[in-house]
Design a protein around this motif. Sequence first.
Motif, PDB file in Angstrom:
ATOM      1  N   GLN A  39       0.842  -1.191   0.000  1.00 19.81           N
ATOM      2  CA  GLN A  39       0.000   0.000   0.000  1.00 19.81           C
ATOM      3  C   GLN A  39       0.880   1.245   0.000  1.00 19.81           C
ATOM      4  O   GLN A  39       1.785   1.374   0.815  1.00 19.81           O
ATOM      5  N   LYS A  40       0.617   2.128  -0.933  1.00 21.43           N
ATOM      6  CA  LYS A  40       1.306   3.409  -1.022  1.00 21.43           C
ATOM      7  C   LYS A  40       0.287   4.515  -0.787  1.00 21.43           C
ATOM      8  O   LYS A  40      -0.925   4.283  -0.873  1.00 21.43           O
ATOM      9  N   GLU A  41       0.749   5.698  -0.540  1.00 23.91           N
ATOM     10  CA  GLU A  41      -0.142   6.841  -0.351  1.00 23.91           C
ATOM     11  C   GLU A  41      -1.059   7.025  -1.564  1.00 23.91           C
ATOM     12  O   GLU A  41      -2.200   7.441  -1.434  1.00 23.91           O
ATOM     13  N   TRP A  42      -0.579   6.687  -2.757  1.00 21.83           N
ATOM     14  CA  TRP A  42      -1.311   6.891  -4.002  1.00 21.83           C
ATOM     15  C   TRP A  42      -2.015   5.624  -4.503  1.00 21.83           C
ATOM     16  O   TRP A  42      -2.575   5.616  -5.586  1.00 21.83           O
ATOM     17  N   GLY A  43      -1.993   4.540  -3.735  1.00 19.19           N
ATOM     18  CA  GLY A  43      -2.711   3.331  -4.132  1.00 19.19           C
ATOM     19  C   GLY A  43      -1.912   2.070  -3.924  1.00 19.19           C
ATOM     20  O   GLY A  43      -0.987   2.026  -3.125  1.00 19.19           O
ATOM     21  N   ILE A  44      -2.290   1.038  -4.685  1.00 21.14           N
ATOM     22  CA  ILE A  44      -1.674  -0.280  -4.542  1.00 21.14           C
ATOM     23  C   ILE A  44      -1.652  -0.963  -5.912  1.00 21.14           C
ATOM     24  O   ILE A  44      -2.491  -0.672  -6.771  1.00 21.14           O
ATOM     25  N   ALA A  45      -0.712  -1.866  -6.106  1.00 17.69           N
ATOM     26  CA  ALA A  45      -0.629  -2.607  -7.372  1.00 17.69           C
ATOM     27  C   ALA A  45      -1.971  -3.259  -7.672  1.00 17.69           C
ATOM     28  O   ALA A  45      -2.624  -3.809  -6.786  1.00 17.69           O
ATOM     29  N   GLY A  46      -2.384  -3.170  -8.923  1.00 13.45           N
ATOM     30  CA  GLY A  46      -3.682  -3.710  -9.323  1.00 13.45           C
ATOM     31  C   GLY A  46      -3.567  -5.077  -9.966  1.00 13.45           C
ATOM     32  O   GLY A  46      -2.483  -5.515 -10.351  1.00 13.45           O
ATOM     33  N   ALA A  48      -4.897  -7.614 -13.075  1.00  9.02           N
ATOM     34  CA  ALA A  48      -5.420  -7.533 -14.440  1.00  9.02           C
ATOM     35  C   ALA A  48      -6.908  -7.864 -14.500  1.00  9.02           C
ATOM     36  O   ALA A  48      -7.656  -7.246 -15.256  1.00  9.02           O
ATOM     37  N   LYS A  49      -7.367  -8.798 -13.684  1.00  4.72           N
ATOM     38  CA  LYS A  49      -8.776  -9.200 -13.692  1.00  4.72           C
ATOM     39  C   LYS A  49      -9.697  -8.095 -13.175  1.00  4.72           C
ATOM     40  O   LYS A  49     -10.892  -8.121 -13.424  1.00  4.72           O
ATOM     41  N   ALA A  50      -9.132  -7.134 -12.433  1.00  6.14           N
ATOM     42  CA  ALA A  50      -9.938  -6.065 -11.831  1.00  6.14           C
ATOM     43  C   ALA A  50      -9.935  -4.770 -12.648  1.00  6.14           C
ATOM     44  O   ALA A  50     -10.567  -3.794 -12.253  1.00  6.14           O
ATOM     45  N   VAL A  51      -9.242  -4.742 -13.775  1.00  9.53           N
ATOM     46  CA  VAL A  51      -9.127  -3.517 -14.568  1.00  9.53           C
ATOM     47  C   VAL A  51     -10.508  -3.021 -14.990  1.00  9.53           C
ATOM     48  O   VAL A  51     -11.312  -3.765 -15.532  1.00  9.53           O
ATOM     49  N   GLN A  52     -10.747  -1.742 -14.716  1.00  5.89           N
ATOM     50  CA  GLN A  52     -12.016  -1.103 -15.064  1.00  5.89           C
ATOM     51  C   GLN A  52     -11.875  -0.127 -16.223  1.00  5.89           C
ATOM     52  O   GLN A  52     -12.854   0.236 -16.848  1.00  5.89           O
ATOM     53  N   ARG A  53     -10.642   0.315 -16.449  1.00 10.20           N
ATOM     54  CA  ARG A  53     -10.414   1.291 -17.505  1.00 10.20           C
ATOM     55  C   ARG A  53      -8.976   1.176 -17.991  1.00 10.20           C
ATOM     56  O   ARG A  53      -8.076   0.852 -17.226  1.00 10.20           O
ATOM     57  N   THR A  54      -8.779   1.444 -19.277  1.00 13.08           N
ATOM     58  CA  THR A  54      -7.435   1.498 -19.857  1.00 13.08           C
ATOM     59  C   THR A  54      -7.165   2.926 -20.292  1.00 13.08           C
ATOM     60  O   THR A  54      -7.995   3.549 -20.943  1.00 13.08           O
ATOM     61  N   VAL A  55      -6.001   3.427 -19.906  1.00 10.20           N
ATOM     62  CA  VAL A  55      -5.573   4.775 -20.269  1.00 10.20           C
ATOM     63  C   VAL A  55      -4.265   4.650 -21.042  1.00 10.20           C
ATOM     64  O   VAL A  55      -3.334   3.989 -20.578  1.00 10.20           O
ATOM     65  N   THR A  56      -4.203   5.276 -22.213  1.00 15.12           N
ATOM     66  CA  THR A  56      -2.971   5.288 -22.996  1.00 15.12           C
ATOM     67  C   THR A  56      -2.252   6.606 -22.777  1.00 15.12           C
ATOM     68  O   THR A  56      -2.836   7.670 -22.937  1.00 15.12           O
ATOM     69  N   LEU A  57      -0.992   6.515 -22.384  1.00 15.11           N
ATOM     70  CA  LEU A  57      -0.122   7.680 -22.219  1.00 15.11           C
ATOM     71  C   LEU A  57       0.962   7.606 -23.273  1.00 15.11           C
ATOM     72  O   LEU A  57       1.511   6.530 -23.530  1.00 15.11           O
ATOM     73  N   THR A  58       1.285   8.760 -23.852  1.00 16.46           N
ATOM     74  CA  THR A  58       2.376   8.836 -24.822  1.00 16.46           C
ATOM     75  C   THR A  58       3.503   9.663 -24.218  1.00 16.46           C
ATOM     76  O   THR A  58       3.259  10.705 -23.604  1.00 16.46           O
ATOM     77  N   GLU A  76     -10.797   2.679  -8.314  1.00 14.23           N
ATOM     78  CA  GLU A  76     -10.690   2.315  -9.730  1.00 14.23           C
ATOM     79  C   GLU A  76      -9.338   1.653 -10.017  1.00 14.23           C
ATOM     80  O   GLU A  76      -8.289   2.135  -9.603  1.00 14.23           O
ATOM     81  N   THR A  77      -9.390   0.525 -10.732  1.00 12.97           N
ATOM     82  CA  THR A  77      -8.175  -0.158 -11.173  1.00 12.97           C
ATOM     83  C   THR A  77      -7.974   0.171 -12.645  1.00 12.97           C
ATOM     84  O   THR A  77      -8.864  -0.031 -13.461  1.00 12.97           O
ATOM     85  N   VAL A  78      -6.780   0.695 -12.946  1.00 11.25           N
ATOM     86  CA  VAL A  78      -6.489   1.229 -14.277  1.00 11.25           C
ATOM     87  C   VAL A  78      -5.309   0.498 -14.898  1.00 11.25           C
ATOM     88  O   VAL A  78      -4.287   0.268 -14.252  1.00 11.25           O
ATOM     89  N   TRP A 133      -2.645  -0.314 -11.873  1.00 15.67           N
ATOM     90  CA  TRP A 133      -2.629   0.322 -10.557  1.00 15.67           C
ATOM     91  C   TRP A 133      -4.046   0.538 -10.059  1.00 15.67           C
ATOM     92  O   TRP A 133      -4.934   0.912 -10.829  1.00 15.67           O
ATOM     93  N   THR A 134      -4.255   0.317  -8.765  1.00 15.48           N
ATOM     94  CA  THR A 134      -5.537   0.587  -8.129  1.00 15.48           C
ATOM     95  C   THR A 134      -5.401   1.853  -7.297  1.00 15.48           C
ATOM     96  O   THR A 134      -4.578   1.914  -6.377  1.00 15.48           O
TER      97      THR A 134
END
Length: 164
Positions: A39-46, A48-58, A76-78, A133-134
């Motif tokens: 657990q980190k201040e910004w979340g926790i490792a997510g 793959a089965k829990a992914v709710q959204r995919t975000v593409t960064l370039t 939200e798991t991303v 990431w969750t």
Amino acid sequence: MKKLISIVLLSLAASASTLALAHTEKAHDKKAAPAKKEQKEWGIAGDAKAVQRTVTLTMTDNMRFTPDKLTFKQGETVRFVIQNKGKLLHELVIGTKKELDEHAALMVKFPGMEHDEPYMAHVAAGKAGGLIWTFNRVGEFDFACLIAGHYQAGMVGKISVLAR
């Protein structure tokens, strides 16, 4: 002198919050070992089965991320798909501004250092990588490329995590 350098590097590795290894152009194989569930201040490792959204960064060699502002809901798991459109190695590291500042300073002092945590992805030039990431904590967080000089050139972004 070699022994002194080894001692300094071992001390740094022991005191740093992340693992330090040598940077290479080869992307890390995240399939080799399961992500640490810390657990980190910004979340926790997510998962793959829990992914709710995919975000593409370039990432590009103009030292920018596109998009550079992201908003998620608490819980939200991303899946991040990270595309390096440049000719240089880049990375995505999620964290707090304080943690990113501290780690960026270490990277300037020791440019060959590398880190491998579930909230980090190193992507070779012209390649794609990813992480899951969750975001289970509400708040304002940051992401950046901590390769020496990239962070200082403005390769940063913001993440807002809103309460459900």
